[in-house]
Design a protein around this motif. Structure first.
Motif, mmCIF file in Angstrom:
data_model
loop_
_atom_site.group_PDB
_atom_site.id
_atom_site.type_symbol
_atom_site.label_atom_id
_atom_site.label_comp_id
_atom_site.label_asym_id
_atom_site.label_seq_id
_atom_site.Cartn_x
_atom_site.Cartn_y
_atom_site.Cartn_z
ATOM 1 N N THR A 56 30.475 36.224 35.673
ATOM 2 C CA THR A 56 30.154 36.389 34.255
ATOM 3 C C THR A 56 30.202 37.864 33.860
ATOM 4 O O THR A 56 30.570 38.205 32.740
ATOM 5 C CB THR A 56 28.770 35.788 33.944
ATOM 6 N N GLY A 57 29.883 38.732 34.795
ATOM 7 C CA GLY A 57 29.953 40.172 34.562
ATOM 8 C C GLY A 57 31.359 40.730 34.631
ATOM 9 O O GLY A 57 31.557 41.939 34.525
ATOM 10 N N GLY A 58 32.355 39.869 34.845
ATOM 11 C CA GLY A 58 33.749 40.305 34.867
ATOM 12 C C GLY A 58 34.341 40.493 36.248
ATOM 13 O O GLY A 58 35.473 40.962 36.381
ATOM 14 N N GLY A 59 33.613 40.138 37.287
ATOM 15 C CA GLY A 59 34.116 40.286 38.644
ATOM 16 C C GLY A 59 35.226 39.298 38.967
ATOM 17 O O GLY A 59 35.439 38.320 38.249
ATOM 18 N N SER A 60 35.931 39.563 40.066
ATOM 19 C CA SER A 60 36.963 38.646 40.543
ATOM 20 C C SER A 60 36.785 38.419 42.040
ATOM 21 O O SER A 60 36.268 39.279 42.755
ATOM 22 C CB SER A 60 38.365 39.198 40.255
ATOM 23 N N ILE A 61 37.206 37.236 42.478
ATOM 24 C CA ILE A 61 37.051 36.837 43.881
ATOM 25 C C ILE A 61 38.409 36.444 44.441
ATOM 26 O O ILE A 61 39.161 35.714 43.800
ATOM 27 C CB ILE A 61 36.081 35.644 44.012
ATOM 28 N N GLU A 90 40.868 33.461 43.057
ATOM 29 C CA GLU A 90 42.142 33.057 43.646
ATOM 30 C C GLU A 90 41.919 32.762 45.124
ATOM 31 O O GLU A 90 41.268 33.534 45.830
ATOM 32 C CB GLU A 90 43.191 34.146 43.479
ATOM 33 N N CYS A 91 42.446 31.642 45.564
ATOM 34 C CA CYS A 91 42.307 31.219 46.957
ATOM 35 C C CYS A 91 43.697 31.085 47.578
ATOM 36 O O CYS A 91 44.597 30.521 46.950
ATOM 37 C CB CYS A 91 41.587 29.880 47.048
ATOM 38 N N ARG A 92 43.831 31.582 48.784
ATOM 39 C CA ARG A 92 45.107 31.488 49.489
ATOM 40 C C ARG A 92 44.880 31.042 50.924
ATOM 41 O O ARG A 92 43.869 31.381 51.538
ATOM 42 C CB ARG A 92 45.830 32.827 49.487
ATOM 43 N N ALA A 93 45.860 30.303 51.432
ATOM 44 C CA ALA A 93 45.839 29.838 52.825
ATOM 45 C C ALA A 93 46.943 30.534 53.604
ATOM 46 O O ALA A 93 48.056 30.715 53.092
ATOM 47 C CB ALA A 93 46.021 28.322 52.878
ATOM 48 N N THR A 94 46.630 30.892 54.826
ATOM 49 C CA THR A 94 47.600 31.572 55.683
ATOM 50 C C THR A 94 48.603 30.579 56.249
ATOM 51 O O THR A 94 48.323 29.384 56.349
ATOM 52 C CB THR A 94 46.900 32.269 56.856
ATOM 53 N N CYS A 151 46.177 28.105 47.363
ATOM 54 C CA CYS A 151 45.573 26.818 47.736
ATOM 55 C C CYS A 151 44.349 26.604 46.853
ATOM 56 O O CYS A 151 44.025 27.448 46.036
ATOM 57 C CB CYS A 151 45.205 26.784 49.221
ATOM 58 N N LEU A 152 43.669 25.506 47.026
ATOM 59 C CA LEU A 152 42.459 25.154 46.272
ATOM 60 C C LEU A 152 42.676 25.227 44.765
ATOM 61 O O LEU A 152 42.119 26.064 44.062
ATOM 62 C CB LEU A 152 41.282 26.061 46.646
ATOM 63 N N SER A 153 43.456 24.335 44.264
ATOM 64 C CA SER A 153 43.701 24.261 42.825
ATOM 65 C C SER A 153 42.429 23.841 42.095
ATOM 66 O O SER A 153 41.679 23.005 42.592
ATOM 67 C CB SER A 153 44.801 23.248 42.519
ATOM 68 N N PRO A 154 42.200 24.390 40.898
ATOM 69 C CA PRO A 154 40.991 24.036 40.157
ATOM 70 C C PRO A 154 40.985 22.605 39.623
ATOM 71 O O PRO A 154 39.951 22.109 39.238
ATOM 72 C CB PRO A 154 40.951 25.048 39.015
#
Length: 159
Positions: A56-61, A90-94, A151-154
């Motif tokens: 909510t504070g504008g961060g990203s993961i 954003e999620c990514r798989a190796t 990966c991990l689509s919303p």
């Protein structure tokens, strides 16, 4: 010259406390890598609240992992968070070429880190407000991120 103060831990409880502290201290970015995130408390209500506050504070993961199945099955709060803040997570798989990597870490704003030396064990350390302590893991994360695929689509359709 900055002096790194490492806070060592060896239990799940200590790891969870240091992870929560990393989230609380971070404002802009969280970069996480773990083979499957089984030991990260991503499914707990207080961590969900902390991550929501951060986002909510504008961060990203950015989450990088080998396998996403555990998150999908066991962390419905995190899946909901992903849906609610899909533009900031954003999620990514190796691929198979990186499956040998076994460390586990969370980097906050490039200056905080909580890392386990091996994903099969709880032994690790945390350092806060110490950019030098994050350098090696940040380089590793950049390499992993470039090689990994989304990966991990919303949503169930991936949109």
């Amino acid at each position: 010259m900055e002096q790194s103060v490492a806070h060592r831990f060896s239990t799940h409880l200590e790891f969870g406390a240091r992870f929560r502290e990393c989230i609380a201290r971070s404002q802009a970015t969280l970069q996480l890598f773990d083979p499957d995130f089984r030991v990260f408390p991503l499914g707990l209500a207080d961590v969900d609240a902390a991550l929501r506050h951060f986002l909510t504070g504008g961060g990203s993961i950015q989450l990088a992992m080998h396998r996403s199945e555990h998150i999908e099955r066991s962390y419905p709060r995190f899946v909901r968070l992903l849906r609610d803040f899909n533009h900031q997570i954003e999620c990514r798989a190796t691929g198979s070429g990186l499956r040998h990597l076994t460390d586990s870490f969370c980097i906050g704003d490039g200056v905080h880190i909580v890392r386990r030396f091996h994903s099969d064990h709880m032994r690790g350390e945390a350092a806060f407000d110490t950019p030098a302590a994050t350098e090696i893991s940040a380089e590793r994360f950049s390499g992993i991120w470039l090689e990994a695929r989304p990966c991990l689509s919303p949503t169930t359709t991936g949109l």
